[in-house]
Design an enzyme around this catalytic site. Structure first.
Site, short mmCIF file in Angstrom:
data_model
loop_
_atom_site.label_atom_id
_atom_site.label_comp_id
_atom_site.label_asym_id
_atom_site.label_seq_id
_atom_site.Cartn_x
_atom_site.Cartn_y
_atom_site.Cartn_z
CG ASP A 1 35.67 -41.30 4.91
OD1 ASP A 1 34.84 -42.03 4.37
OD2 ASP A 1 35.38 -40.27 5.57
CG ASP B 1 30.50 -38.33 2.35
OD1 ASP B 1 30.40 -37.33 1.61
OD2 ASP B 1 30.00 -39.44 2.06
#
Length: 225
Positions: free
Chosen positions: A10, A12
């Protein structure tokens, strides 16, 4: 030593320390649209979703047109905040380079839109670093497994040979939906205790812990030789 071929990150809250800016932009957009801003905890709870899905989760009564207006207000604020890209978390740059030297395939699966992801990759000089990146506006939003399935197909890797690393329930549920093991990180949007229900194979509070776990006591250059 854990034995994986593909590491999927991922962005953020996992690689980049951008959570504060996301909260700021979401609250700013709410005020601009005449809505009651959600608190930081509520906003953090939707990070990982695609932006339209995140807005609808926070404000389920908005019309389609109102969601578009909110999204525009959010984007304007976030782009302004990102004039200098959100920094990578401590140990991320070094760890990613070590993983690549070790022979791992590397990918990104993010709730960002493609334009935003390309902007931050360029800002960190990582445009060609990953084997593949997938953004929420070009596939299904998390926690649907499609973006992971597309990454697996591109890399020719089975789900059990890949590892999803993320800081949100949406990341870990997506991995579960794809039949893939996952790592929970506790320095991003959600506290680690809340992620343990997804049975991660590893839970970390620092990125360096992931680096050490994936290459303990072994010269990195020997992986895959």
């Amino acid at each position: 030593m854990p034995d994986y071929d593909l590491l999927i990150f991922d962005w953020d809250g996992t690689l980049a320390d951008s959570i504060g800016r996301i909260v700021d932009a979401m609250q700013h957009a709410a005020v601009a649209c005449g809505l009651l801003p959600r608190d930081a905890t509520q906003v953090k709870g939707i990070i990982g979703l695609g932006l339209p899905e995140a807005i609808q989760a926070l404000y389920p009564r908005l019309s389609e047109a109102e969601v578009l207006t909110f999204r525009d207000q959010y984007a304007q604020r976030y782009i302004a905040l990102e004039a200098s890209p959100s920094p990578l978390f401590p140990g991320v740059a070094e760890g990613l380079e070590l993983f690549r030297q070790a022979g791992y395939r590397l990918a990104v699966a993010t709730g960002k839109a493609r334009r935003g992801l390309d902007r931050v990759l360029k800002g960190h000089s990582l445009e060609s670093f990953f084997d593949i990146t997938r953004a929420a506006d070009e596939t299904r939003s998390k926690p649907h497994p499609l973006m992971l399935e597309e990454i697996l197909a591109y890399c020719g890797v089975r789900p059990d040979r890949a590892l999803m690393i993320g800081d949100s329930a949406f990341d870990l549920q997506m991995a579960r939906n794809a039949g893939m093991p996952c790592v929970a990180v506790g320095y991003g949007a959600i506290e680690l205790d809340a992620l343990m229900a997804y049975e991660p194979v590893l839970a970390v509070e620092r990125f360096a812990q992931l680096t050490a776990w994936l290459s303990p006591g072994e010269p990195l250059s020997s992986k895959g030789e």
